[in-house]
Structures are given as structure tokens and as C-alpha cells.
Design a protein around this motif. Structure first.
Motif, short mmCIF file in Angstrom:
data_model
loop_
_atom_site.label_atom_id
_atom_site.label_comp_id
_atom_site.label_asym_id
_atom_site.label_seq_id
_atom_site.Cartn_x
_atom_site.Cartn_y
_atom_site.Cartn_z
N THR A 8 15.73 11.48 -7.76
CA THR A 8 15.07 12.12 -6.63
C THR A 8 14.07 13.17 -7.10
OG1 THR A 8 15.45 13.07 -4.43
CG2 THR A 8 16.77 13.97 -6.25
N GLU A 17 12.91 17.90 1.01
CA GLU A 17 11.93 18.09 2.07
C GLU A 17 12.05 19.52 2.57
OE1 GLU A 17 14.19 16.28 5.97
OE2 GLU A 17 13.32 14.83 4.59
N TYR A 48 19.68 2.19 -0.52
CA TYR A 48 18.90 3.12 0.27
C TYR A 48 19.58 3.46 1.59
CZ TYR A 48 14.51 2.32 -2.36
OH TYR A 48 13.53 2.26 -3.31
N ARG A 51 16.13 6.02 6.28
CA ARG A 51 14.85 6.74 6.24
C ARG A 51 14.08 6.49 4.95
NH1 ARG A 51 15.18 12.80 7.26
NH2 ARG A 51 12.94 12.57 7.10
N LEU A 52 14.76 6.54 3.82
CA LEU A 52 14.06 6.30 2.56
C LEU A 52 13.62 4.85 2.46
CD1 LEU A 52 12.92 7.40 -0.03
CD2 LEU A 52 15.14 7.04 -1.11
N TYR A 53 14.46 3.93 2.90
CA TYR A 53 14.07 2.52 2.88
C TYR A 53 12.80 2.30 3.70
CZ TYR A 53 13.82 -2.37 4.09
OH TYR A 53 13.35 -3.65 4.31
N ALA A 55 10.50 4.40 4.38
CA ALA A 55 9.36 5.00 3.67
C ALA A 55 8.92 4.13 2.48
CB ALA A 55 9.72 6.41 3.20
N MET A 56 9.87 3.53 1.79
CA MET A 56 9.54 2.74 0.59
C MET A 56 9.11 1.31 0.91
SD MET A 56 9.80 4.81 -1.89
CE MET A 56 9.65 3.68 -3.26
N GLY A 124 19.18 5.95 -3.44
CA GLY A 124 18.11 6.81 -2.94
C GLY A 124 18.43 7.31 -1.55
N GLY A 125 18.08 8.55 -1.32
CA GLY A 125 18.38 9.21 -0.06
C GLY A 125 19.52 10.17 -0.30
#
Length: 187
Positions: A8, A17, A48, A51-53, A55-56, A124-125
Motif C-alpha cells: 500500500t 487517504e 481486493y 473500492r480498490l477493485y 479503482a483498479m 489490497g484495501g
């Protein structure tokens, strides 16, 4: 057995954030971007949160991103080559190929995935990573420390628990970003 690695970007004070939910604090340059791409290239499966998924996923669903530069095309190709598992109770469907949707995080299923995977897994996340840390599944933690203090927001690392770590590697980039790689020694 594959390793589960949490990677991260965090501000110097530990946030992914700021208080507004913005992630615009990240200094992007070719050196750091190429290093990220090399990390992504080694991933067999991404785990993931929703939210991160989302975004990616643009690295597969928005061809204009890859068309911007050779570096971005390289990253998009590396990201698309990996499998994805998305944990979400409310995402209706995955928008990318080779992506499985799971409604809840199951530590036993992730342990099984680690034991059968041919490549390392990246989680991730921050919320999903916290669940993986609490289940004792995280083998490595890699942090990109950004040269900014945001004063509050969403923490990049779990709160309310202890995890002992051993420093394995470090790298300083010209733009002030520092990459730290740790092995988890457990709680």
C-alpha cells in the motif's frame, strides 16, 4: 506455498487517504511507477476489497489509460495477467476477466489459496488487509511511504492489534518516496 503480501501507499503519518477520502497526495513519477509495475508483474492473484477493485479495474476496462505511455501499457498488461478475487457483499458482478467475486472474507479459503497458488498473492484495501492480518495470513507488508503528512483519514495499517515485523529491504526514490519491505513475525 505462496506468500500473501500487503502492498500500500501511505502518507508519512500512516494514512492511505485523507479526511475527505482523497488519495491525491501520491507523487507519481516514472521511477516509482516502474517499480510498482515490477511488483505487479510478480503477482499471481490480487485479493481486493470492492473500492480498490473498482479503482483498479480501469486498467482493463479503459484502454485509453494504457495508450498514454509505454509505462502505463506495461502496468496494464501486468495487472491484467493476474487473477483477481474481490470481496464484496454488494458488488453485483466483476467487470474484469479472470475475476472471482466472494461475498465474505473466509480465512480458511485464503489459506487454501496460498497453499495451491503458483504465484504470490497481494491483498489490497486497508479493510481487507486488516482482516488478513487479524487471521494471521499476511506474510509480508510493503509500504510506499509518501513525503506528505495529511493529519488524519483512513489508516493504511490495522488498528487495535499488534504485528511484529522484520525489515527485509528498503529503497529510496528520487521524488522522496521510500519503499519498505517487511516480513511478518506474527502477533
Amino acid at each position: 506455498m505462496a506468500k500473501l503480501i500487503y502492498v500500500t501507499n501511505v502518507s508519512l503519518d500512516g494514512y492511505i487517504e485523507d479526511e475527505r477520502g482523497a488519495i491525491d497526495m501520491f507523487p507519481i513519477d516514472d521511477e516509482v511507477f516502474a517499480f510498482h509495475t515490477d511488483l505487479v508483474r510478480s503477482v499471481g492473484t490480487f485479493l481486493y476489497g470492492r473500492r480498490l477493485y473498482e479503482a483498479m479495474a480501469v486498467w482493463e476496462t479503459d484502454a485509453a489509460l494504457a495508450a498514454k505511455s509505454d509505462l502505463m501499457a506495461d502496468f496494464a498488461n501486468a495487472w491484467q495477467a493476474a487473477s483477481k478475487v474481490v470481496y464484496s457483499a454488494n458488488l453485483p458482478a466483476a467487470s474484469t476477466a479472470d475475476t472471482r467475486l466472494e461475498r465474505r472474507f473466509d480465512p480458511a479459503a485464503v489459506q487454501e489459496l496460498k497453499s495451491t497458488a503458483s504465484g504470490d498473492l497481494h491483498v489490497g484495501g486497508a479493510n481487507l488487509a486488516t482482516q488478513a492480518f487479524k487471521a494471521g495470513l499476511v506474510d509480508e507488508c510493503q509500504l510506499f511511504i509518501l513525503p506528505v503528512v495529511v493529519g488524519g483519514g483512513k489508516p493504511g495499517l490495522p488498528t487495535g492489534m499488534r504485528e511484529n515485523l522484520e525489515l527485509l529491504d528498503e529503497r529510496r526514490f528520487r521524488n522522496g518516496v521510500v519503499h519498505l519491505r517487511y516480513r511478518s513475525l506474527g502477533q
